[in-house]
Scaffold this motif. Sequence first.
Motif, PDB file in Angstrom:
ATOM      1  N   UNK A 131       0.684  -1.198  -0.012  1.00 27.76           N
ATOM      2  CA  UNK A 131       0.014   0.147   0.014  1.00 27.76           C
ATOM      3  C   UNK A 131       0.806   1.239  -0.054  1.00 27.76           C
ATOM      4  N   UNK A 132       1.941   1.261   0.993  1.00 29.06           N
ATOM      5  CA  UNK A 132       2.651   2.487   0.872  1.00 29.06           C
ATOM      6  C   UNK A 132       3.461   2.607  -0.440  1.00 29.06           C
ATOM      7  N   UNK A 133       3.872   1.558  -1.030  1.00 30.97           N
ATOM      8  CA  UNK A 133       4.600   1.614  -2.191  1.00 30.97           C
ATOM      9  C   UNK A 133       3.528   2.337  -3.332  1.00 30.97           C
ATOM     10  N   UNK A 134       2.393   1.777  -3.242  1.00 25.06           N
ATOM     11  CA  UNK A 134       1.469   2.394  -4.218  1.00 25.06           C
ATOM     12  C   UNK A 134       0.963   3.654  -4.002  1.00 25.06           C
ATOM     13  N   UNK A 135       0.331   3.902  -2.712  1.00 27.56           N
ATOM     14  CA  UNK A 135      -0.360   4.860  -2.517  1.00 27.56           C
ATOM     15  C   UNK A 135       0.237   5.797  -1.470  1.00 27.56           C
ATOM     16  N   UNK A 136       1.547   5.717  -1.041  1.00 24.16           N
ATOM     17  CA  UNK A 136       2.055   6.426   0.107  1.00 24.16           C
ATOM     18  C   UNK A 136       2.298   7.901  -0.075  1.00 24.16           C
ATOM     19  N   UNK A 137       2.310   8.036  -1.401  1.00 22.81           N
ATOM     20  CA  UNK A 137       2.346   9.689  -1.746  1.00 22.81           C
ATOM     21  C   UNK A 137       1.029  10.516  -1.527  1.00 22.81           C
ATOM     22  N   UNK A 138      -0.131   9.504  -1.704  1.00 26.21           N
ATOM     23  CA  UNK A 138      -1.367  10.367  -1.502  1.00 26.21           C
ATOM     24  C   UNK A 138      -2.494   9.243  -1.034  1.00 26.21           C
ATOM     25  N   UNK A 139      -2.056   8.771   0.202  1.00 28.57           N
ATOM     26  CA  UNK A 139      -2.982   7.817   1.037  1.00 28.57           C
ATOM     27  C   UNK A 139      -4.460   8.293   1.227  1.00 28.57           C
ATOM     28  N   UNK A 140      -5.082   7.214   1.277  1.00 25.46           N
ATOM     29  CA  UNK A 140      -6.861   7.356   1.553  1.00 25.46           C
ATOM     30  C   UNK A 140      -6.784   7.772   2.939  1.00 25.46           C
ATOM     31  N   UNK A 141      -7.945   8.480   3.430  1.00 25.38           N
ATOM     32  CA  UNK A 141      -8.480   8.755   4.749  1.00 25.38           C
ATOM     33  C   UNK A 141      -7.365   8.047   6.091  1.00 25.38           C
ATOM     34  N   UNK A 142      -8.056   6.758   6.328  1.00 25.63           N
ATOM     35  CA  UNK A 142      -7.274   6.262   7.447  1.00 25.63           C
ATOM     36  C   UNK A 142      -6.083   5.670   7.262  1.00 25.63           C
ATOM     37  N   UNK A 143      -5.535   6.017   6.198  1.00 21.18           N
ATOM     38  CA  UNK A 143      -3.972   5.629   6.050  1.00 21.18           C
ATOM     39  C   UNK A 143      -3.177   6.742   6.011  1.00 21.18           C
ATOM     40  N   UNK A 144      -3.586   8.077   6.249  1.00 20.42           N
ATOM     41  CA  UNK A 144      -2.787   9.117   6.003  1.00 20.42           C
ATOM     42  C   UNK A 144      -1.772   9.271   7.266  1.00 20.42           C
ATOM     43  N   UNK A 145      -2.176   9.033   8.476  1.00 18.55           N
ATOM     44  CA  UNK A 145      -1.311   9.203   9.729  1.00 18.55           C
ATOM     45  C   UNK A 145      -0.275   8.190   9.553  1.00 18.55           C
ATOM     46  N   UNK A 146      -0.439   7.025   9.374  1.00 22.42           N
ATOM     47  CA  UNK A 146       0.435   5.970   9.337  1.00 22.42           C
ATOM     48  C   UNK A 146       1.491   6.134   8.217  1.00 22.42           C
ATOM     49  N   UNK A 147       1.124   6.885   6.923  1.00 18.31           N
ATOM     50  CA  UNK A 147       1.830   7.083   5.867  1.00 18.31           C
ATOM     51  C   UNK A 147       2.811   7.819   6.082  1.00 18.31           C
TER      52      UNK A 147
END
Length: 136
Positions: free
Chosen positions: A56-72
Amino acid sequence: MDLKSTFENLKDRATEMAQAGVAQSKRLAEIAKLKTANMAEEDAIKKAYIEIGKLYYAEQGASPDGAFVAACERITASKAAIETNNERIAELKQPGDPEPEAELEAAAETAEEAVEAAAEAVADVVETIAEEDKQD
């Protein structure tokens, strides 16, 4: 009651108890085996979660979705800190300077020698005290 029937009753009870003990041992062994299998499965799940997170981080880390923002953001900040630390390490390593690992090994050897010397000194003091006690 005669002795023979009492002996037979005791023998039957001992056999029943032994069989119950064997059954209990088998049950407990199976429980332990299943718990071990569960731990292995939980470990597999944790590894899969980690892999999912990395993907997920590799694919979406630059623009994560809501719940993943803080972790990324934490991952990105940690990666930046690691890079900063590595740059500082490179600055601190001057050409011709010994490697930090070599310095640590030398310091450990010196400390080990100091501990041995202190142990010998303590042993000498203990021996002296023991000799004084014998003389008294």
